[in-house]
Design a protein around this motif. Structure first.
Motif, PDB file in Angstrom:
ATOM      1  N   LEU A  84       0.857  -1.193   0.000  1.00  0.00           N
ATOM      2  CA  LEU A  84       0.000   0.000   0.000  1.00  0.00           C
ATOM      3  C   LEU A  84       0.886   1.234   0.000  1.00  0.00           C
ATOM      4  CD1 LEU A  84      -2.569  -1.154   2.723  1.00  0.00           C
ATOM      5  CD2 LEU A  84      -2.824  -1.262   0.246  1.00  0.00           C
ATOM      6  N   ARG A  85       0.485   2.264  -0.729  1.00  0.00           N
ATOM      7  CA  ARG A  85      -0.693   2.246  -1.532  1.00  0.00           C
ATOM      8  C   ARG A  85      -0.416   2.078  -3.012  1.00  0.00           C
ATOM      9  NH1 ARG A  85      -1.526   8.716  -2.266  1.00  0.00           N
ATOM     10  NH2 ARG A  85       0.723   8.780  -2.286  1.00  0.00           N
ATOM     11  N   ALA A  86       0.784   2.498  -3.482  1.00  0.00           N
ATOM     12  CA  ALA A  86       1.028   2.508  -4.930  1.00  0.00           C
ATOM     13  C   ALA A  86       0.933   1.113  -5.550  1.00  0.00           C
ATOM     14  CB  ALA A  86       2.393   3.131  -5.225  1.00  0.00           C
ATOM     15  N   GLY A  87       1.281   0.080  -4.773  1.00  0.00           N
ATOM     16  CA  GLY A  87       1.235  -1.278  -5.306  1.00  0.00           C
ATOM     17  C   GLY A  87      -0.150  -1.668  -5.784  1.00  0.00           C
ATOM     18  N   GLY A 107       0.791  -2.946   4.354  1.00  0.00           N
ATOM     19  CA  GLY A 107       0.901  -1.490   4.440  1.00  0.00           C
ATOM     20  C   GLY A 107       2.274  -1.096   4.959  1.00  0.00           C
ATOM     21  N   ILE A 108       3.043  -0.465   4.079  1.00  0.00           N
ATOM     22  CA  ILE A 108       4.373   0.026   4.473  1.00  0.00           C
ATOM     23  C   ILE A 108       4.527   1.404   3.871  1.00  0.00           C
ATOM     24  CG2 ILE A 108       6.879  -0.324   4.318  1.00  0.00           C
ATOM     25  CD1 ILE A 108       6.456  -3.133   4.723  1.00  0.00           C
ATOM     26  N   SER A 109       4.899   2.346   4.694  1.00  0.00           N
ATOM     27  CA  SER A 109       5.077   3.693   4.186  1.00  0.00           C
ATOM     28  C   SER A 109       6.515   4.125   4.459  1.00  0.00           C
ATOM     29  CB  SER A 109       4.100   4.622   4.899  1.00  0.00           C
ATOM     30  OG  SER A 109       4.095   5.844   4.242  1.00  0.00           O
ATOM     31  N   ASN A 111       9.157   6.672   5.500  1.00  0.00           N
ATOM     32  CA  ASN A 111       9.253   7.947   6.207  1.00  0.00           C
ATOM     33  C   ASN A 111      10.041   8.920   5.330  1.00  0.00           C
ATOM     34  OD1 ASN A 111      10.506  10.003   7.918  1.00  0.00           O
ATOM     35  ND2 ASN A 111       9.559   8.888   9.611  1.00  0.00           N
ATOM     36  N   GLU A 112       9.408  10.036   5.003  1.00  0.00           N
ATOM     37  CA  GLU A 112      10.026  10.955   4.040  1.00  0.00           C
ATOM     38  C   GLU A 112      11.295  11.615   4.579  1.00  0.00           C
ATOM     39  OE1 GLU A 112       9.392  11.172   0.888  1.00  0.00           O
ATOM     40  OE2 GLU A 112       7.686   9.815   1.040  1.00  0.00           O
ATOM     41  N   GLU A 113      11.443  11.652   5.923  1.00  0.00           N
ATOM     42  CA  GLU A 113      12.660  12.245   6.515  1.00  0.00           C
ATOM     43  C   GLU A 113      13.794  11.221   6.552  1.00  0.00           C
ATOM     44  OE1 GLU A 113      12.701  15.462   7.414  1.00  0.00           O
ATOM     45  OE2 GLU A 113      10.628  15.550   6.714  1.00  0.00           O
ATOM     46  N   ASP A 137       5.054  -3.681  -6.117  1.00  0.00           N
ATOM     47  CA  ASP A 137       5.221  -2.247  -5.831  1.00  0.00           C
ATOM     48  C   ASP A 137       5.855  -1.616  -7.065  1.00  0.00           C
ATOM     49  OD1 ASP A 137       6.043   0.334  -4.855  1.00  0.00           O
ATOM     50  OD2 ASP A 137       6.028  -0.488  -2.831  1.00  0.00           O
ATOM     51  N   PRO A 138       5.354  -0.473  -7.530  1.00  0.00           N
ATOM     52  CA  PRO A 138       5.978   0.106  -8.731  1.00  0.00           C
ATOM     53  C   PRO A 138       7.441   0.503  -8.528  1.00  0.00           C
ATOM     54  CG  PRO A 138       4.036   1.392  -8.060  1.00  0.00           C
ATOM     55  CD  PRO A 138       4.192   0.280  -7.072  1.00  0.00           C
ATOM     56  N   MET A 139       7.801   0.948  -7.304  1.00  0.00           N
ATOM     57  CA  MET A 139       9.118   1.556  -7.126  1.00  0.00           C
ATOM     58  C   MET A 139      10.003   0.783  -6.150  1.00  0.00           C
ATOM     59  SD  MET A 139       8.324   3.916  -9.150  1.00  0.00           S
ATOM     60  CE  MET A 139       9.563   5.173  -9.240  1.00  0.00           C
ATOM     61  N   LEU A 140      11.207   0.421  -6.608  1.00  0.00           N
ATOM     62  CA  LEU A 140      12.224  -0.142  -5.712  1.00  0.00           C
ATOM     63  C   LEU A 140      13.308   0.933  -5.624  1.00  0.00           C
ATOM     64  CD1 LEU A 140      13.143  -2.736  -4.159  1.00  0.00           C
ATOM     65  CD2 LEU A 140      14.425  -3.340  -6.205  1.00  0.00           C
ATOM     66  N   ALA A 141      13.209   1.794  -4.607  1.00  0.00           N
ATOM     67  CA  ALA A 141      14.113   2.952  -4.514  1.00  0.00           C
ATOM     68  C   ALA A 141      15.291   2.621  -3.593  1.00  0.00           C
ATOM     69  CB  ALA A 141      13.330   4.171  -4.052  1.00  0.00           C
ATOM     70  N   THR A 142      15.167   2.893  -2.278  1.00  0.00           N
ATOM     71  CA  THR A 142      16.237   2.441  -1.368  1.00  0.00           C
ATOM     72  C   THR A 142      16.123   0.940  -1.148  1.00  0.00           C
ATOM     73  OG1 THR A 142      14.904   2.687   0.645  1.00  0.00           O
ATOM     74  CG2 THR A 142      16.137   4.633  -0.073  1.00  0.00           C
ATOM     75  N   GLY A 143      14.937   0.401  -1.427  1.00  0.00           N
ATOM     76  CA  GLY A 143      14.698  -1.033  -1.208  1.00  0.00           C
ATOM     77  C   GLY A 143      14.160  -1.333   0.180  1.00  0.00           C
ATOM     78  N   GLY A 144      14.089  -0.302   1.025  1.00  0.00           N
ATOM     79  CA  GLY A 144      13.660  -0.514   2.413  1.00  0.00           C
ATOM     80  C   GLY A 144      12.243  -1.066   2.514  1.00  0.00           C
TER      81      GLY A 144
HETATM   82  C1  PRP Z   1       6.768   4.448  -2.351  1.00  0.00           C
HETATM   83  C2  PRP Z   1       6.764   3.254  -3.276  1.00  0.00           C
HETATM   84  C3  PRP Z   1       7.446   2.211  -2.447  1.00  0.00           C
HETATM   85  C4  PRP Z   1       8.466   2.997  -1.693  1.00  0.00           C
HETATM   86  C5  PRP Z   1       9.797   2.835  -2.348  1.00  0.00           C
HETATM   87  O1  PRP Z   1       5.759   4.347  -1.428  1.00  0.00           O
HETATM   88  O2  PRP Z   1       5.470   2.890  -3.701  1.00  0.00           O
HETATM   89  O3  PRP Z   1       6.579   1.515  -1.573  1.00  0.00           O
HETATM   90  O4  PRP Z   1       8.072   4.383  -1.767  1.00  0.00           O
HETATM   91  O5  PRP Z   1      10.781   3.450  -1.620  1.00  0.00           O
HETATM   92  P1  PRP Z   1      11.947   2.647  -0.892  1.00  0.00           P
HETATM   93  O6  PRP Z   1      12.409   1.584  -1.839  1.00  0.00           O
HETATM   94  O7  PRP Z   1      12.969   3.705  -0.646  1.00  0.00           O
HETATM   95  O8  PRP Z   1      11.391   2.078   0.379  1.00  0.00           O
HETATM   96  P2  PRP Z   1       5.488   5.440  -0.304  1.00  0.00           P
HETATM   97  O9  PRP Z   1       6.190   5.070   0.960  1.00  0.00           O
HETATM   98  O10 PRP Z   1       5.771   6.795  -0.849  1.00  0.00           O
HETATM   99  O11 PRP Z   1       3.963   5.241   0.014  1.00  0.00           O
HETATM  100  P3  PRP Z   1       2.690   5.375  -0.935  1.00  0.00           P
HETATM  101  O12 PRP Z   1       2.622   4.127  -1.778  1.00  0.00           O
HETATM  102  O13 PRP Z   1       1.591   5.437   0.047  1.00  0.00           O
HETATM  103  O14 PRP Z   1       2.834   6.619  -1.767  1.00  0.00           O
END
Ligand code: PRP
Ligand code: URA
Length: 230
Positions: A84-87, A107-109, A111-113, A137-144
């Motif tokens: 959640l939620r983008a997935g 549900g994993i969000s 933390n923007e900080e 999940d659409p995005m694998l950014a830091t992978g956290g």
């Molecule tokens: C986005 C995205 C991933 C996460 C990727 O979600 O959908 O879940 O960031 O970032 P990471 O690889 O650095 O962890 P976000 O936490 O912004 O929540 P959202 O789906 O509610 O927008």
């Protein structure tokens, strides 16, 4: 490319249509409607690859002309688990080719900080441990987020997990593949790096906001090329 050699469990979908569609997904002028449709379309290609090794069983089928031996998928239906939620915005493509797949939610969000993942919800089918889980999940950014989601799902006794994403950054691939070498990862493309805020470059921006329309989108042009998409 060197990264792909390092992590044998990381796969990029190599297909011209996927490249074409991801280009439009990246485009900041792509409106919400078209963005979602394109994500669904790439999701179909990802689902095709993720399911490639699913086991089959032999059956006999009667056509209007004769009986013949054929094959159907074996075992229990897989469980799609969007983060959640983008997935959630990436579920529909998979469901088009496998509508009977079960659905869980995690549900994993981020933390923007701190950019650290914060888990807040997990609901899987009761027999999830006997099924293949496809984490989405659409995005694998830091992978956290993805790594924490996979760890949480493993706590439920799940043995077979796959992960599919639209765009992966090298940092996220390293983190996820090292934490979960047993999980095959399928991505629509491999991007360059993260910016100082943890966003993927070149990326597509905030996937959740673009799928849900939750942020003002000053770049939309009311009478521009996307007019029909509103
Ligand atoms: C986005 C995205 C991933 C996460 C990727 O979600 O959908 O879940 O960031 O970032 P990471 O690889 O650095 O962890 P976000 O936490 O912004 O929540 P959202 O789906 O509610 O927008
Ligand atoms: N989450 C997003 O939605 N986009 C990024 O680029 C990174 C994390």
């Amino acid at each position: 490319m060197e990264l792909l050699m390092n992590y044998k469990n990381f796969h990029v979908i190599d297909h011209p249509l996927v490249k074409h569609k991801i280009t439009y997904i990246r485009d900041k002028y792509t409106c919400k409607k078209n963005f979602k449709e394109l994500v669904d379309e790439v999701g179909i290609f990802l689902a095709y690859e993720v399911t490639r090794d699913f086991p089959l069983i032999d059956v006999e089928v009667e056509t209007p002309l004769t009986k013949t031996k054929a094959q159907i998928l074996a075992g229990k239906k897989p469980v799609l688990v969007p983060i959640l939620r983008a997935g959630v915005g990436m579920l529909d493509g998979f469901l088009k080719i496998m509508p009977s797949a079960r659905i869980g939610h995690i549900g994993i969000s981020r933390n923007e900080e701190t950019l650290e993942p914060e888990a807040y919800y997990c609901k899987l089918p009761v027999d999830a441990s006997q099924r293949t889980i496809i984490l989405i999940d659409p995005m694998l950014a830091t992978g956290g987020s993805a790594a924490a989601a996979a760890a949480r799902i493993k706590e439920e006794g799940v043995k077979r997990i796959k992960f599919m994403c639209l765009i992966a950054a090298p940092e996220g691939i390293k983190k996820f593949c090292e934490a979960h070498p047993d999980i095959e990862v399928y991505a629509g493309c491999l991007d360059e790096k993260l910016n100082e805020k943890g966003y993927i470059l070149p990326g597509l921006g905030d996937a959740g906001d673009r799928l849900c329309g939750t942020k003002p989108t000053p770049y939309m042009q009311p009478l521009g090329v996307n007019f029909l998409g509103y």
